[in-house]
Scaffold this active site. Sequence first.
Site, PDB file in Angstrom:
ATOM      1  N   LYS A  18       0.826  -1.216   0.000  1.00  0.00           N
ATOM      2  CA  LYS A  18       0.000   0.000   0.000  1.00  0.00           C
ATOM      3  C   LYS A  18       0.856   1.260   0.000  1.00  0.00           C
ATOM      4  CE  LYS A  18      -4.355  -1.746   1.791  1.00  0.00           C
ATOM      5  NZ  LYS A  18      -5.365  -1.678   2.860  1.00  0.00           N
TER       6      LYS A  18
ATOM      7  N   LYS B 279      -5.571 -12.312  -8.376  1.00  0.00           N
ATOM      8  CA  LYS B 279      -6.815 -12.450  -7.635  1.00  0.00           C
ATOM      9  C   LYS B 279      -7.808 -11.389  -8.104  1.00  0.00           C
ATOM     10  CE  LYS B 279      -8.426 -11.892  -2.977  1.00  0.00           C
ATOM     11  NZ  LYS B 279      -8.152 -11.578  -1.603  1.00  0.00           N
TER      12      LYS B 279
ATOM     13  N   LYS C 240     -11.204  -5.685  -5.788  1.00  0.00           N
ATOM     14  CA  LYS C 240     -12.167  -4.583  -5.749  1.00  0.00           C
ATOM     15  C   LYS C 240     -11.617  -3.365  -6.473  1.00  0.00           C
ATOM     16  CE  LYS C 240     -12.588  -4.614  -0.990  1.00  0.00           C
ATOM     17  NZ  LYS C 240     -13.172  -4.119   0.276  1.00  0.00           N
TER      18      LYS C 240
END
Length: 333
Positions: free
Chosen positions: A115, A197, A200
């Site tokens: 992040k 994966k 979102k």
Amino acid sequence: MKDGKKTLYSAVQPTNNLTIGNYIGAIRNFVALQKDYDCYFAIANMHAITVRQNPAELRQRTLSLLALYIACGLNPEKSAVYVQSHVPAHAELCWVLNTFTYVGEMERMTQFKDKSARHAENINMGLMDYPVLMAADILLYQTDVVPVGLDQRQHVEIARDIAQRFNNAFSPTFTVPEALFMKVGAKICDLLDPSKKMSKSAENVNGSVFLSDDKDTVIRKFKRAVTDSGNEVKYDPENKAGVSNLLSVYSAFTGKSIAEAEAEFAGRGYGDFKLAVGEAVADKLAPVQAEQARLLADKDYLNGVLKDGAARACRTAEKTLAKVYKKIGFYQI
Ligand code: TRP
């Protein structure tokens, strides 16, 4: 432990739109688990703000996630369903646990590093403290099990380390939680890049199917899903990652086994298969979306659920916090 049942804790952040991967990997399992465990399901809005959010959207997504939880089958009369910021003990315990967590440990966390790279303009203290807040979430409820995906494994490990560290420094205070990894087949991959994966926040929204997508959108996305140059609907994640991912989705949404699905599409082309997967997903999502919309129109009901959930969560959380404050020597009046 309540009524002989173990305690289970999980939370989802009210950010972005949830995908069918979140549904299969998390929310659907919560529904099954609430029979066997005393459950707490939180909406992690305090975690959400570690990355900048639009306030109006954050507010809206909080209610939307609550409605989705219930529409998917979480029963707020059985499980405590609540918003993290409604229970002040989360922030309070987080502060204490910060003093039992080393800066070096937090700097080494994979998600923090990822992040930080993605949000280089805003590497705030909250982002670094994210795992400690998550440890506070879990430990406040004397949680036995935490159902998580692989990406959260390191966070549960840290929660265990912090719990043990505190217990060793004083006396047994926290239950040391275990991660509960979900069954195979739970990992749903990006439709355009099956090596990743389904996310979102993927760059290309066509690789992710959102729980809010309407039927046409769902079918269009599956039609465009990458497969391979062959024509056999066969589960082989190494050589046929795209087709295997679609088989996993089909199996998860229809309850049919992979073998049954392979048999069903034997001798039929990829076009037919992709359409069938899209239809299976869209047909399952439609009633959930309708129920979510109905619930969202009944704000009084939703607010009532949140009030009740927060009151129940507070009762347990405050007990744990009081124990902690006593052990560390906070003067009590
Ligand atoms: N970090 C989790 C996620 O993004 C959400 C979360 C917050 C959580 N607190 C938790 C999950 C406690 C399990 C337990 O998926």
